[in-house]
Design a protein around this motif. Structure first.
Motif, PDB file in Angstrom:
ATOM      1  N   UNK A 119       0.779  -1.231   0.000  1.00  0.00           N
ATOM      2  CA  UNK A 119       0.000   0.000   0.000  1.00  0.00           C
ATOM      3  C   UNK A 119       0.808   1.275   0.000  1.00  0.00           C
ATOM      4  N   UNK A 120       2.124   1.196  -0.189  1.00  0.00           N
ATOM      5  CA  UNK A 120       2.956   2.400  -0.213  1.00  0.00           C
ATOM      6  C   UNK A 120       2.649   3.168  -1.499  1.00  0.00           C
ATOM      7  N   UNK A 121       2.436   4.492  -1.427  1.00  0.00           N
ATOM      8  CA  UNK A 121       2.127   5.277  -2.626  1.00  0.00           C
ATOM      9  C   UNK A 121       3.230   5.166  -3.673  1.00  0.00           C
ATOM     10  N   UNK A 122       2.829   5.243  -4.940  1.00  0.00           N
ATOM     11  CA  UNK A 122       3.763   5.040  -6.046  1.00  0.00           C
ATOM     12  C   UNK A 122       4.924   6.017  -6.012  1.00  0.00           C
ATOM     13  N   UNK A 123       4.681   7.275  -5.642  1.00  0.00           N
ATOM     14  CA  UNK A 123       5.776   8.248  -5.619  1.00  0.00           C
ATOM     15  C   UNK A 123       6.788   7.915  -4.530  1.00  0.00           C
ATOM     16  N   UNK A 124       6.313   7.392  -3.409  1.00  0.00           N
ATOM     17  CA  UNK A 124       7.214   6.968  -2.341  1.00  0.00           C
ATOM     18  C   UNK A 124       8.032   5.762  -2.770  1.00  0.00           C
ATOM     19  N   UNK A 125       7.406   4.836  -3.495  1.00  0.00           N
ATOM     20  CA  UNK A 125       8.122   3.664  -3.982  1.00  0.00           C
ATOM     21  C   UNK A 125       9.225   4.080  -4.945  1.00  0.00           C
ATOM     22  N   UNK A 126       8.893   4.957  -5.890  1.00  0.00           N
ATOM     23  CA  UNK A 126       9.877   5.403  -6.870  1.00  0.00           C
ATOM     24  C   UNK A 126      11.044   6.110  -6.194  1.00  0.00           C
ATOM     25  N   UNK A 127      10.760   6.947  -5.211  1.00  0.00           N
ATOM     26  CA  UNK A 127      11.819   7.656  -4.486  1.00  0.00           C
ATOM     27  C   UNK A 127      12.731   6.682  -3.762  1.00  0.00           C
ATOM     28  N   UNK A 128      12.146   5.652  -3.155  1.00  0.00           N
ATOM     29  CA  UNK A 128      12.942   4.681  -2.409  1.00  0.00           C
ATOM     30  C   UNK A 128      13.838   3.881  -3.338  1.00  0.00           C
ATOM     31  N   UNK A 129      13.323   3.484  -4.496  1.00  0.00           N
ATOM     32  CA  UNK A 129      14.135   2.739  -5.456  1.00  0.00           C
ATOM     33  C   UNK A 129      15.298   3.603  -5.940  1.00  0.00           C
ATOM     34  N   UNK A 130      15.032   4.880  -6.203  1.00  0.00           N
ATOM     35  CA  UNK A 130      16.100   5.791  -6.615  1.00  0.00           C
ATOM     36  C   UNK A 130      17.122   5.996  -5.498  1.00  0.00           C
ATOM     37  N   UNK A 131      16.665   5.945  -4.259  1.00  0.00           N
ATOM     38  CA  UNK A 131      17.515   6.149  -3.085  1.00  0.00           C
ATOM     39  C   UNK A 131      18.501   4.992  -2.899  1.00  0.00           C
ATOM     40  N   UNK A 272      14.819   5.182   3.596  1.00  0.00           N
ATOM     41  CA  UNK A 272      14.704   3.746   3.861  1.00  0.00           C
ATOM     42  C   UNK A 272      13.714   3.432   4.969  1.00  0.00           C
ATOM     43  N   UNK A 273      13.311   4.460   5.749  1.00  0.00           N
ATOM     44  CA  UNK A 273      12.309   4.231   6.798  1.00  0.00           C
ATOM     45  C   UNK A 273      10.954   3.850   6.194  1.00  0.00           C
ATOM     46  N   UNK A 274      10.720   4.226   4.930  1.00  0.00           N
ATOM     47  CA  UNK A 274       9.491   3.811   4.260  1.00  0.00           C
ATOM     48  C   UNK A 274       9.429   2.289   4.193  1.00  0.00           C
ATOM     49  N   UNK A 275      10.513   1.680   3.728  1.00  0.00           N
ATOM     50  CA  UNK A 275      10.544   0.220   3.610  1.00  0.00           C
ATOM     51  C   UNK A 275      10.596  -0.437   4.983  1.00  0.00           C
ATOM     52  N   UNK A 276      11.393   0.109   5.890  1.00  0.00           N
ATOM     53  CA  UNK A 276      11.496  -0.491   7.216  1.00  0.00           C
ATOM     54  C   UNK A 276      10.182  -0.379   7.986  1.00  0.00           C
ATOM     55  N   UNK A 277       9.519   0.781   7.907  1.00  0.00           N
ATOM     56  CA  UNK A 277       8.264   0.964   8.628  1.00  0.00           C
ATOM     57  C   UNK A 277       7.158   0.091   8.074  1.00  0.00           C
ATOM     58  N   UNK A 278       6.985   0.113   6.744  1.00  0.00           N
ATOM     59  CA  UNK A 278       5.949  -0.723   6.133  1.00  0.00           C
ATOM     60  C   UNK A 278       6.249  -2.203   6.359  1.00  0.00           C
TER      61      UNK A 278
END
Length: 332
Positions: A119-131, A272-278
């Motif tokens: 359920x992570x928003x697409x813009x957050x996913x794209x940012x994380x992959x770029x990160x 990376x907290x997006x991936x760790x938190x989710x």
């Protein structure tokens, strides 16, 4: 008692919660565990530490790595080449180092697909992959794949999943080189560090029990040694409390994706907290689902609701029910 030399190969100046990386040299066995991140400063500290122990770098026979994360594997290929040593990891994590370039591409695709499903928003996913920047390591390197219970130079391999699918501890006498499975100053992330795992928190409960049965002194991938049993009890207490909070929070917003629950538990997240938190929210939801307290209501994106016949709607009852799961013995 085995001769063990801790080499602090990084200083933790990046602000990471767990602190700098620890490598471990066993001079008598000619083994080095977790050679650290792929930086020149870490390499210099590693080389100097080996020399200070009275061992030539070329004398190392085995490089053992607890898991695939770059801060542990980054210097592994370089040490393998410099010493003509065997590089070895548990079979589940070995491909991510052995075939780094191809596996990194697959991992980024897998992470993106998993985050979207959480359920992570697409813009957050794209940012994380770029990160997620590539590590300066070889595209491929020979890696010996290890199995649970195997020994290398008299050191036992203990499969300890949860932080990653192929995390392994290496046990000699009652000392365990535990990587990131147990850390002294922070709670290892379970769920976000490796998106290959279906029920990482249940696996991690087993890991804590397995380590307690074999290890008295933990030598972690960050920081110095400590008695394992008291810290394992603290980690269980942490997850017991977090499971209670997660179940009560889910009841207030259900149905909810792991991302929606993570936002409620942790607030705003970035990097990376997006991936760790989710991932942590997902881990707790799946652990609670395996205990019959949570049910899935959809697959795309993944959503969950409380199993109302298990604990009712009262937040305190829900929290108590979730805590009760952790009070039982770890599943086999």
């Amino acid at each position: 008692m085995a001769d063990v030399r801790r080499i602090q190969v990084s200083g933790g100046s990046d602000g990471s919660a767990e602190g700098g990386n620890s490598a471990y040299l066993l001079p008598d066995e000619k083994v080095l565990v977790d050679p650290g991140p792929p930086t020149e400063s870490a390499w210099d500290r590693l080389r100097d530490g080996v020399t200070a122990a009275g061992l030539a770098l070329e004398a190392i026979d085995h490089v053992l790595v607890t898991h695939w994360h770059a801060d542990h594997t980054g210097n592994a290929a370089r040490l393998h080449e410099a010493a003509d040593a065997t590089l070895a990891m548990h079979a589940h994590d070995a491909p991510l180092v052995a075939d780094y370039a191809a596996e990194r591409a697959r991992r980024l695709d897998r992470d993106a697909a998993t985050l979207e499903r959480w359920g992570v928003p697409a813009d957050q996913v794209a940012t994380l992959v770029d990160f997620d920047s590539p590590s300066p390591v070889p595209d491929s390197v020979p890696v010996r794949e290890l199995a649970d219970g195997e020994t290398v130079a008299g050191i036992e391999v203990l499969h300890t999943p949860g932080h990653t699918a192929g995390h392994a501890a290496f046990v000699l006498d009652d000392v365990g080189f535990v990587g990131d499975a147990v850390l002294r100053t922070c709670t290892p992330n379970v769920g976000g560090g490796d998106t290959r795992q279906d029920d990482p928190l249940t696996a991690y409960r087993r890991t804590l029990s397995r380590l307690e049965a074999r290890v008295e002194v933990a030598r972690p991938g960050h920081g110095g040694s400590f008695p394992l049993a008291p810290r394992a009890a603290e980690l269980r207490a942490h997850h017991r409390e977090r499971s209670g909070r997660a179940l009560a929070a889910l009841a207030a917003v259900e149905p909810a994706t792991p991302w929606a629950l993570a936002e409620r538990l942790f607030g705003e997240m970035a990097g990376y907290h997006v991936k760790f938190g989710a991932g942590e929210a997902y881990a707790h939801l799946e652990h609670l689902r395996s205990a019959g307290l949570v049910a899935r209501v959809a697959d795309d994106p993944l959503a969950y609701e409380t199993a109302h016949d298990a604990a009712g709607d009262d937040p305190e009852r829900l929290a108590d029910a979730a805590a009760g799961v952790w009070n039982a013995d770890a599943p086999d």
